[in-house]
Structures are given as C-alpha cells and as structure tokens.
Design an enzyme around this catalytic site. Structure first.
Site, PDB file in Angstrom:
ATOM      1  N   CYS A   1       2.574   3.659   4.902  1.00 45.19           N
ATOM      2  CA  CYS A   1       1.623   3.009   4.442  1.00 45.19           C
ATOM      3  C   CYS A   1       1.279   2.062   5.849  1.00 45.19           C
ATOM      4  O   CYS A   1       1.691   2.452   6.843  1.00 45.19           O
ATOM      5  CB  CYS A   1       2.867   1.926   3.284  1.00 45.19           C
ATOM      6  SG  CYS A   1       1.604   1.576   2.149  1.00 45.19           S
ATOM      7  N   THR A   2       0.336   1.162   5.071  1.00 46.10           N
ATOM      8  CA  THR A   2      -0.008   0.298   6.548  1.00 46.10           C
ATOM      9  C   THR A   2       0.812  -1.109   6.644  1.00 46.10           C
ATOM     10  O   THR A   2       2.368  -1.162   8.063  1.00 46.10           O
ATOM     11  CB  THR A   2      -1.173  -1.019   5.605  1.00 46.10           C
ATOM     12  OG1 THR A   2      -2.203   0.099   5.453  1.00 46.10           O
ATOM     13  CG2 THR A   2      -1.750  -2.229   6.237  1.00 46.10           C
ATOM     14  N   GLY A   3       1.678  -1.367   5.164  1.00 46.42           N
ATOM     15  CA  GLY A   3       2.893  -2.890   6.134  1.00 46.42           C
ATOM     16  C   GLY A   3       3.972  -1.862   6.194  1.00 46.42           C
ATOM     17  O   GLY A   3       5.111  -3.360   6.889  1.00 46.42           O
ATOM     18  N   ASN A   4       4.347  -1.572   5.547  1.00 48.35           N
ATOM     19  CA  ASN A   4       5.677  -0.698   5.292  1.00 48.35           C
ATOM     20  C   ASN A   4       6.477  -1.973   4.766  1.00 48.35           C
ATOM     21  O   ASN A   4       7.636  -2.083   5.164  1.00 48.35           O
ATOM     22  CB  ASN A   4       6.189  -0.185   7.003  1.00 48.35           C
ATOM     23  CG  ASN A   4       7.534   0.559   6.015  1.00 48.35           C
ATOM     24  OD1 ASN A   4       8.870   0.180   6.613  1.00 48.35           O
ATOM     25  ND2 ASN A   4       7.788   1.124   5.768  1.00 48.35           N
ATOM     26  N   SER A   5       5.890  -2.194   3.199  1.00 49.72           N
ATOM     27  CA  SER A   5       6.966  -3.275   2.959  1.00 49.72           C
ATOM     28  C   SER A   5       6.887  -3.245   1.377  1.00 49.72           C
ATOM     29  O   SER A   5       7.780  -4.045   0.572  1.00 49.72           O
ATOM     30  CB  SER A   5       6.369  -5.001   3.226  1.00 49.72           C
ATOM     31  OG  SER A   5       4.784  -5.204   2.056  1.00 49.72           O
ATOM     32  N   CYS A   6       6.060  -2.799   0.812  1.00 47.43           N
ATOM     33  CA  CYS A   6       6.066  -2.777  -0.640  1.00 47.43           C
ATOM     34  C   CYS A   6       6.431  -1.489  -1.015  1.00 47.43           C
ATOM     35  O   CYS A   6       6.921  -0.563  -1.606  1.00 47.43           O
ATOM     36  CB  CYS A   6       5.024  -3.082  -1.288  1.00 47.43           C
ATOM     37  SG  CYS A   6       5.811  -3.578  -2.792  1.00 47.43           S
ATOM     38  N   ARG A   7       4.757  -0.215  -0.950  1.00 46.96           N
ATOM     39  CA  ARG A   7       4.766   1.177  -1.642  1.00 46.96           C
ATOM     40  C   ARG A   7       5.834   2.181  -1.005  1.00 46.96           C
ATOM     41  O   ARG A   7       6.246   2.905  -1.400  1.00 46.96           O
ATOM     42  CB  ARG A   7       3.724   1.455  -1.600  1.00 46.96           C
ATOM     43  CG  ARG A   7       2.948   0.693  -2.700  1.00 46.96           C
ATOM     44  CD  ARG A   7       1.379   1.183  -2.606  1.00 46.96           C
ATOM     45  NE  ARG A   7       0.330   0.462  -1.566  1.00 46.96           N
ATOM     46  CZ  ARG A   7      -0.149   0.288  -0.489  1.00 46.96           C
ATOM     47  NH1 ARG A   7      -1.025   0.941  -2.007  1.00 46.96           N
ATOM     48  NH2 ARG A   7      -0.780  -0.364   0.150  1.00 46.96           N
ATOM     49  N   SER A   8       5.956   2.326   0.113  1.00 50.73           N
ATOM     50  CA  SER A   8       6.780   3.393   1.467  1.00 50.73           C
ATOM     51  C   SER A   8       7.605   2.779   0.433  1.00 50.73           C
ATOM     52  O   SER A   8       8.811   3.798   0.891  1.00 50.73           O
ATOM     53  CB  SER A   8       6.030   2.917   2.428  1.00 50.73           C
ATOM     54  OG  SER A   8       5.724   1.715   3.151  1.00 50.73           O
TER      55      SER A   8
ATOM     56  N   SER B   1      10.639   5.697   6.423  1.00 48.07           N
ATOM     57  CA  SER B   1       8.905   4.345   6.349  1.00 48.07           C
ATOM     58  C   SER B   1       8.774   3.464   7.156  1.00 48.07           C
ATOM     59  O   SER B   1       9.959   3.676   8.844  1.00 48.07           O
ATOM     60  CB  SER B   1       9.203   3.909   4.949  1.00 48.07           C
ATOM     61  OG  SER B   1       9.911   2.436   4.587  1.00 48.07           O
TER      62      SER B   1
ATOM     63  N   THR C   1      14.440  -1.605   6.842  1.00 46.92           N
ATOM     64  CA  THR C   1      13.905  -2.581   7.717  1.00 46.92           C
ATOM     65  C   THR C   1      12.602  -2.391   7.817  1.00 46.92           C
ATOM     66  O   THR C   1      11.969  -0.872   6.762  1.00 46.92           O
ATOM     67  CB  THR C   1      14.493  -2.298   8.406  1.00 46.92           C
ATOM     68  OG1 THR C   1      14.761  -1.320   9.219  1.00 46.92           O
ATOM     69  CG2 THR C   1      15.125  -2.533   8.951  1.00 46.92           C
TER      70      THR C   1
ATOM     71  N   ASP D   1       9.234  -0.949   9.331  1.00 48.77           N
ATOM     72  CA  ASP D   1       9.793  -0.625  11.242  1.00 48.77           C
ATOM     73  C   ASP D   1       8.035   0.134  11.473  1.00 48.77           C
ATOM     74  O   ASP D   1       7.551  -0.017  10.215  1.00 48.77           O
ATOM     75  CB  ASP D   1      10.338   0.351  11.024  1.00 48.77           C
ATOM     76  CG  ASP D   1      11.799   0.065  10.534  1.00 48.77           C
ATOM     77  OD1 ASP D   1      12.417  -0.782  10.868  1.00 48.77           O
ATOM     78  OD2 ASP D   1      12.730   1.503  10.444  1.00 48.77           O
TER      79      ASP D   1
ATOM     80  N   CYS E   1      -0.714   5.193   0.791  1.00 47.40           N
ATOM     81  CA  CYS E   1      -1.571   3.932   0.643  1.00 47.40           C
ATOM     82  C   CYS E   1      -2.917   4.478  -0.883  1.00 47.40           C
ATOM     83  O   CYS E   1      -3.323   5.557  -0.254  1.00 47.40           O
ATOM     84  CB  CYS E   1      -2.598   3.900   2.023  1.00 47.40           C
ATOM     85  SG  CYS E   1      -3.067   4.897   2.267  1.00 47.40           S
TER      86      CYS E   1
ATOM     87  N   CYS F   1      -5.930   4.477   5.034  1.00 43.84           N
ATOM     88  CA  CYS F   1      -4.792   5.725   5.405  1.00 43.84           C
ATOM     89  C   CYS F   1      -4.325   5.696   6.617  1.00 43.84           C
ATOM     90  O   CYS F   1      -5.501   6.298   7.302  1.00 43.84           O
ATOM     91  CB  CYS F   1      -4.302   6.623   4.353  1.00 43.84           C
ATOM     92  SG  CYS F   1      -3.762   6.336   3.026  1.00 43.84           S
TER      93      CYS F   1
ATOM     94  N   ASP G   1      -1.641  -1.418  -4.252  1.00 43.99           N
ATOM     95  CA  ASP G   1      -1.090  -1.780  -3.937  1.00 43.99           C
ATOM     96  C   ASP G   1      -0.526  -2.891  -4.523  1.00 43.99           C
ATOM     97  O   ASP G   1      -1.036  -4.008  -5.291  1.00 43.99           O
ATOM     98  CB  ASP G   1      -1.232  -2.351  -2.561  1.00 43.99           C
ATOM     99  CG  ASP G   1      -0.780  -3.419  -1.651  1.00 43.99           C
ATOM    100  OD1 ASP G   1       0.768  -3.660  -2.278  1.00 43.99           O
ATOM    101  OD2 ASP G   1      -0.813  -3.709  -0.229  1.00 43.99           O
TER     102      ASP G   1
END
Length: 141
Positions: free
Chosen positions: A7-14, A32, A60, A62, A79, A86, A103
């Site tokens: 994903c872009t931010g690797n904080s939520c969906r991924s 992820s 984490t 990453d 994404c 993406c 998102d």
C-alpha cells in the site's frame, strides 16, 4: 509461500490484509510494506481488527525498500481510489495481483460513521483475501 502486501502508507489496509491472511494459515509467510511507509499503524485499524479477534498491534509499518531484494510468490497491492497511485514492485515476483479497497483513514464525519467505514473495509478485506486464499494460496494438505 511468501506474500508481500503493498500500500502507500502501510498503516491501515495492507496491515488488515496482512492480519487476515496470516490468520487463515499460519504457514504462509506474510509481510506488508508501503512506498511511503508512515512508520506507525493506524490505531483505528488495530482497534477494528482486535474486535474481529485479530491482533495486528505487533506489526510494523515498513518501507518497500526493506523487501526489494527478496523473492516473492505473490505481491498484492491494496490501494483503491482513483486519487491513489498503486505502488509498483520491481523485485523478484512470481504473481502480481491488485485487490483495491477504499482508504477508511480518509473517512470524514461522525465518530460512528468513521468507525463504520473501518468496519466495512475490514470486512471487505477479509472476504476478498479469504476468497484469494481458498482459490490460490491454500496449501494442499
């Protein structure tokens, strides 16, 4: 089987996809990453996953750079919206897939509405990744 979810931010969906996929089969090696990793998890994503009995609090956030030299069976981008680009992955990959989701961290409105968006996306991710698991990733037992 080694799987990288991008994903872009690797904080939520991924992170939610990572948690679900790992919960379906502990033998899968799931990771992820993000092209612009935030360095932290979205607390609401952690909360709604915990409500579903999946603990991602130890994950984490990453950068994709960490995994570029590794070999992957699957790299899956998650994404969703037209405003997002993406991430692309130039490493060694057998299969590339895209399964897009909204998102939920961009939801605006009442706390109840925002919570409902996180739950909706969490449940959509569970359904899509379970279907993927059953159709392509499940190891023959």
């Amino acid at each position: 089987m080694r799987i990288l979810i991008l994903c872009t931010g690797n904080s939520c969906r991924s992170q939610m996809a990572h948690g679900w996929l790992q919960s379906f089969d502990s033998k899968l090696e799931v990771y992820s990453a993000g092209t612009k990793a935030s360095g932290k998890l979205n607390s609401k994503a952690v909360e709604v996953m915990l409500e579903a009995r999946i603990d991602i609090s130890h994950h984490t956030s990453d950068s994709i750079e960490k995994y570029l030299n590794d070999e992957w069976d699957y790299v899956i981008t998650v994404c969703g919206g037209a405003n997002e680009s993406c991430p692309t992955f130039n490493g060694k990959v057998k299969h590339r897939l895209h399964i897009g989701f909204d998102d939920p961290s961009e939801a605006v409105g009442t706390p109840e509405f925002i919570n409902s968006e996180f739950i909706r996306v969490r449940d959509e991710i569970k359904k899509a990744f379970y279907e993927l698991y059953i159709s392509k990733l499940k190891s023959d037992e």
